[in-house]
Design an enzyme around this catalytic site. Structure first.
Site, mmCIF file in Angstrom:
data_model
loop_
_atom_site.group_PDB
_atom_site.id
_atom_site.type_symbol
_atom_site.label_atom_id
_atom_site.label_comp_id
_atom_site.label_asym_id
_atom_site.label_seq_id
_atom_site.Cartn_x
_atom_site.Cartn_y
_atom_site.Cartn_z
ATOM 1 N N HIS A 232 10.009 51.022 36.816
ATOM 2 C CA HIS A 232 10.879 50.051 36.969
ATOM 3 C C HIS A 232 11.035 49.315 35.760
ATOM 4 O O HIS A 232 10.097 48.586 35.335
ATOM 5 C CB HIS A 232 11.082 49.009 37.987
ATOM 6 C CG HIS A 232 11.175 49.767 39.429
ATOM 7 N ND1 HIS A 232 10.206 50.325 40.041
ATOM 8 C CD2 HIS A 232 12.118 49.873 40.286
ATOM 9 C CE1 HIS A 232 10.658 50.757 41.279
ATOM 10 N NE2 HIS A 232 11.603 50.282 41.457
ATOM 11 N N ASP B 285 14.368 52.425 37.201
ATOM 12 C CA ASP B 285 15.291 51.764 38.061
ATOM 13 C C ASP B 285 15.527 50.525 37.880
ATOM 14 O O ASP B 285 14.780 49.788 37.419
ATOM 15 C CB ASP B 285 14.772 52.146 39.658
ATOM 16 C CG ASP B 285 14.940 53.532 40.052
ATOM 17 O OD1 ASP B 285 15.037 54.549 39.287
ATOM 18 O OD2 ASP B 285 15.002 53.883 41.263
HETATM 19 NI NI NI Z 1 15.601 50.368 43.198
#
Ligand code: NI
Length: 503
Positions: A470, A328
């Site tokens: 991430h 992400d």
């Molecule tokens: Ni996010």
């Protein structure tokens, strides 16, 4: 007797011979020196591999008894190079002086000087440079010395650590607790650690924390050998845990940097709101909101069979266990390509939930994702909590992002992931793409620790899991290989989210 022309002549000849002898003996002595030391030296200047606006000087020199290898950065401004240059100059002089004094005892190239420097960019104009010197006369007689320089290239000055840390008695206490905890939790350092030495260091009134530098969403403390433990040590503390001890100015600066990222400078469309927090801002409040949202959304999705949801049952066509890796908040100009390299190496497919405002500046990275068979997902334009927006606002977040991804990759995103996991039926209708959450949160943004990430994966991953990571964090990239190795060892195959949710 009066001097004649002849005596003048003789005097001139004698004078010339004398001068000749002096000059030739000078040359001889220089020759002798060169023959005795045979110094070979080279110096080279190249652009820094990650920050091409900065040059890196590499100097190498050696003779019969010593060798030197030195690496240090050079900024465009002379003023900003002063401290580093002085450090290098002093280290060289000390070393050569030591060598000269011990010349008789030294065997072939036994004496060594190594200076290396690590550079981290905190924002588009703030760099931390950690210079590290190791000088050895003999194998067992080495000295370590390091220095940290924080450079602000826009304002053409240095930043002192005490401008970042608010130095109060109470904050020193907090810092002591943070460092103590980090040392005790570390596999590398815990057995060498004594809190007494740490306390002496923290509370020393001359301590100006000059061993501290700014790194990727964290602050790093670098300890020389024997400062706190009986070896060199490096302790990383995420910004989220340092909030209380930072000066107000730096609290703002760090919030700004971690919200905006350092990679969307080219993006003029970006309208990031500084007050907006993001999941990787990692404040306590934020975290609990996201947790609650996440739980409630999963429950909601389980109840509602019409809405697209995660199917955790075994895929009928394959006996192999499967897992979907999701990344992400990217794309990130340096870290995402590294993730792609690793995925390629493991023949793994993954899913990227991207922020629209980072897509255009990293279009080639997005194109590469698509070309290498990964799935593209929409994670809104700038990480807004969609439950707080009206219909038009939600549409704008989604459509702008779809457009940016389509322009970069030539393909629309196929999935959507709501920031903070915050969604509802209304939002899903407007978005028009399957809403995907996760089943395993690696909490990579919180720990910034490859070992902790792997531990989360180990304790929660099952067949059909969707892992949340991430790709904007260097620590996640650094931990990815061990995650992939572990999952391969457990017999998992890496597939896209759409593969997992297909029934
Ligand atoms: Ni996010």
């Amino acid at each position: 007797m009066k001097p004649t022309k002849l005596t003048y002549g003789i005097l001139i000849v004698i004078g010339l011979i004398a001068i000749g002898l002096i000059v030739s003996s000078l040359f001889k002595s220089i020759d002798k020196d060169v023959a005795a030391t045979h110094t070979t030296a080279s110096s080279e200047k190249k652009a820094h591999p990650n920050y091409p606006e900065v040059q890196v000087v590499t100097e190498k020199a050696h003779d019969k008894v010593y060798s030197m290898e030195i690496d240090y950065p050079q900024f465009q401004s002379k003023k900003l190079n002063k401290k580093m240059n002085a450090f290098v100059k002093m280290a060289k002089e000390d070393f050569l002086h030591n060598v000269e004094e011990n010349k008789q005892q030294l065997k072939s190239q036994e004496a060594r000087l190594a200076i290396r420097s690590d550079m981290q960019k905190f924002s588009d104009h703030i760099y931390s440079v950690a210079i590290h010197e190791k000088s050895c006369l003999h194998e067992k007689q080495c000295q370590d010395l390091s220095d940290i320089v924080i450079v602000d290239s826009k304002n053409n000055n240095y930043i002192n650590q005490t401008e970042i840390l608010q130095d109060t008695e109470q904050n020193r206490g907090t810092l002591f607790q943070l460092l103590k905890h980090a040392f005790e939790q570390s596999d590398k350092y815990s057995e060498h650690f004594s809190s007494k030495k740490l306390s002496e260091w923290v509370y020393d009134k001359d301590n100006n924390f000059s061993n501290m530098y700014l790194a990727d969403e964290s602050i790093v403390f670098q300890f020389d050998n024997n400062k706190v433990i009986d070896k060199e040590a490096e302790i990383t503390i995420p910004f989220s845990k340092m909030q209380d001890v930072l000066t107000d100015e730096w609290k703002d600066m760090i919030r700004h940097e971690s919200t905006e990222g350092s990679d969307n400078t080219e993006n003029s469309k970006s309208t990031v709101n500084k007050e907006n927090t993001r999941d990787n801002d990692s404040t306590e409040n934020n975290k609990s909101t996201e947790d609650k949202q996440e739980d409630s959304t999963i429950k909601q999705e389980e109840k509602n069979s019409n809405s697209p949801s995660v199917n955790q049952e075994k895929h009928p066509s394959s006996n192999q266990k499967r897992v979907a890796l999701t990344f992400d908040d990217g794309p990130h100009p340096q870290n995402t390509p590294k993730v792609l390299d690793l995925l390629k190496q493991y023949n793994a497919k993954a899913t990227f939930f991207m922020l629209g405002n980072k897509v255009t500046a990293n279009a080639t990275v997005v194109k590469r994702m698509k070309d290498e068979g990964h799935e593209l997902g929409n994670h809104t334009w700038d990480h807004k909590d969609l439950t707080k927006l009206g219909v038009a606002g939600i549409r704008r977040e989604i459509e702008q992002t779809n457009e940016a991804i389509r322009n970069a990759a030539g393909k629309n995103p196929t999935l959507f992931r709501p920031p903070y996991g915050a969604t509802n039926g209304n939002i899903e209708k407007i978005v028009g793409l399957p809403s995907i959450l996760w089943t395993v949160d690696t909490r990579d943004w919180e720990s910034l620790d490859p070992v902790a990430i792997l531990n989360e994966v180990k304790s929660h991953t099952t067949d059909g899991s969707i892992l949340l990571m991430h790709d904007i964090h260097t620590s996640t990239v650094n931990g990815l290989k061990s995650v992939l190795d572990y999952l391969v060892g457990e017999g998992y195959e890496f597939v896209t989210v759409s593969e997992i949710i297909k029934t």
